[in-house]
Write an enzyme that holds these catalytic residues in place. Structure first.
Site, short mmCIF file in Angstrom:
data_model
loop_
_atom_site.label_atom_id
_atom_site.label_comp_id
_atom_site.label_asym_id
_atom_site.label_seq_id
_atom_site.Cartn_x
_atom_site.Cartn_y
_atom_site.Cartn_z
N HIS A 75 0.79 -1.06 0.30
CA HIS A 75 0.13 -0.08 -0.02
C HIS A 75 0.89 1.22 -0.10
CE1 HIS A 75 -4.09 -1.62 1.20
NE2 HIS A 75 -3.54 -2.36 0.49
N TYR A 204 -9.01 5.48 7.75
CA TYR A 204 -8.99 5.77 9.28
C TYR A 204 -10.22 7.07 9.44
CZ TYR A 204 -4.62 3.35 10.29
OH TYR A 204 -3.85 2.30 10.10
N PRO A 296 -3.87 0.19 18.88
CA PRO A 296 -3.75 -0.21 17.46
C PRO A 296 -3.96 0.84 16.38
CG PRO A 296 -5.47 -1.54 18.20
CD PRO A 296 -4.95 -0.48 19.36
N LYS A 300 1.23 -0.11 15.28
CA LYS A 300 2.63 -0.28 15.73
C LYS A 300 2.84 -1.41 16.64
CE LYS A 300 4.13 3.21 13.37
NZ LYS A 300 4.11 2.59 12.06
N TYR A 388 4.43 6.39 10.20
CA TYR A 388 3.54 5.06 9.62
C TYR A 388 4.24 4.21 9.09
CZ TYR A 388 -0.83 3.13 8.31
OH TYR A 388 -2.01 1.96 8.26
#
Ligand code: FAS
Ligand code: PHB
Length: 393
Positions: A75, A204, A296, A300, A388
């Protein structure tokens, strides 16, 4: 009692323990993995879904990456939906080419189990009453029972890779460690469904009704989460109720194309931040969830375990190959520096994207402007992106 010997006794057959065992094996270092559950039970737990580039590199180094490369999805970005307005975070563009791999922890663990089996690794399942001993001596050992028989394994080092509820951290005398914890006033209700993912990247979503996450395991297996109060129980949530709530938190055009179906797994995970310092006690080394937990939101958890394993692996190889124990002596400080950066990012993503109904109005205003600033500023988005994809080991 049977007595045997190995070089590194690893407590815990989750991804941390198995990855370390596999990496050490390839360097000729003997390990035994003691896992209290069955292999099927361990593989039945649905957890992480996003792997940082560092984790992907470790799987290659462990010679376990073939299926991940074939079936995983690279991704190049993800979406933040802020009150139903979609904002793309271009990970590849913002980091100069870095991406993440979407490949479930279940599959990572399966690949590691298969590699251990293929290479004659010793993974003892249903090991009960595992207990580390003599951790501060040069002759530590671990005892356990299996099928009613008592066993002892003498070793040079013990690695506690037995997760948050394991025995390792709890075997360290209270005065020898400091624990830092933050518990969030909500949990994540997650479901797995054999449906086509609603979007080609993760979403998100921050909404007035609370946080939601649209993720996936493959093009025929979707993973979704909604923020729920800590008082909620899984039985309070029918599939229909879940789908309706998820739709209410997503942009209309996304909700309209959401493919729903029966949940094949449904669970509520509480959210907490936790760190134990130091991550070493004599010849016992803690790694992964045994030493730290993150909410979560920033993906990580598993990825923090990976950097612990990276440092421990290199420290043990230097010890055995060159008699150089500097890596082991620096392990806790080195691992914790990266752990705390992952803690910060996970706390920040959680604080920015979830509803905190009891927050004072000033905090609510700050939360709103924080997300607005981050979405409008290239410098801020670059910071988000580099965290990220994973900070360097
Ligand atoms: P694990 O907990 O995975 O493995 C520890 C192993 O030790 C287990 O198999 C356990 O059975 C065994 N064990 C425990 N006590 C023992 C004993 N006394 N003797 C022998 N064996 C023992 N991370 C993300 O990045 N994204 C997510 O979405 C995400 N969701 C999660 C949901 C839940 C419910 C949980 C609990 C965690 C989630 N995580 C997520 C974090 C998770 O992926 C962990 O970071 C990851 O499992 C860490 O791996 P390990 O350190 O191997 O610990
Ligand atoms: C998941 O797919 O389970 C997942 C992905 C990203 C997260 C958390 C969970 O941040």
């Amino acid at each position: 009692m049977t007595v045997s010997k190995t070089q590194v006794a690893i407590i815990g057959g989750g991804p941390s323990g198995l990855l370390l065992s596999q990496l050490l094996h390839l360097k000729g270092i003997e390990t035994v993995v003691l896992e209290r559950q069955t292999r099927e039970y361990v593989l039945g737990r649905i957890r992480a879904g996003v792997l940082e580039r560092g984790f992907v590199a470790l799987m290659h180094e462990a010679q376990c990456a073939e299926r991940m490369d074939r079936e995983g999805e690279v991704h190049e970005g993800f979406v933040i939906s802020d009150n139903k307005v979609m904002h793309h975070i271009d990970l590849e563009g913002l980091t100069g080419g870095d991406t993440v791999m979407v490949y479930g922890q279940t599959e990572v663990t399966r690949d590691l189990y298969d590699a251990r089996e293929r290479m004659g690794g010793i993974v003892i399942h249903e090991a009960a009453d595992v207990q580390p001993h003599a951790m501060t001596t040069d002759a530590p050992y671990v005892t356990y029972t299996k099928d009613g028989e008592s066993h002892r394994i003498d070793c040079d080092f013990i690695v506690g890779a037995d997760g948050f509820h394991g025995v390792s951290r709890k075997s360290i005398p209270a005065g020898q460690i400091r624990e830092y914890e933050k518990v969030y006033p909500f949990g994540w209700l997650g479901i797995l469904s054999e449906t086509k993912p609603v979007h080609d990247e993760l979403i998100y979503a921050r909404s007035e009704r609370g946080f939601a996450l649209c993720s996936l395991r493959s093009q025929v297996l979707s993973r979704y989460y909604v923020q729920v109060p800590l008082t909620d129980k899984v039985e309070d949530w029918s599939d229909d109720r879940f789908w309706e709530e998820l739709k209410s938190r997503l942009p209309e055009e996304v909700a309209a194309r959401l493919e729903t179906g029966p949940s094949i797994e449904k669970s509520i995970a509480p959210l907490r931040s936790f760190v134990c310092e130091p991550m070493r006690y004599g010849n016992l080394f803690l790694a992964g969830d045994a030493a730290h937990i993150v909410p979560p939101t920033g993906a990580k958890g598993l990825n923090s375990a990976a950097s612990d394993i990276h440092y421990l692996y290199h420290g043990l190889v230097a010890h055995y190959a060159e008699g150089d124990s500097s890596g082991l002596d620096a392990y806790s400080d080195t691992a914790l520096r990266r752990v705390w950066k992952a803690q910060r990012f996970s706390w920040w993503m959680t604080s920015m994207l979830h509803n905190f109904p009891d927050h004072p109005e000033f905090d609510q205003k700050i939360q709103n402007i924080e997300l607005e600033y981050f979405l409008a500023s290239e410098a801020a988005r670059t910071s988000l992106a580099e965290n990220y994809v994973g900070l360097p080991f």
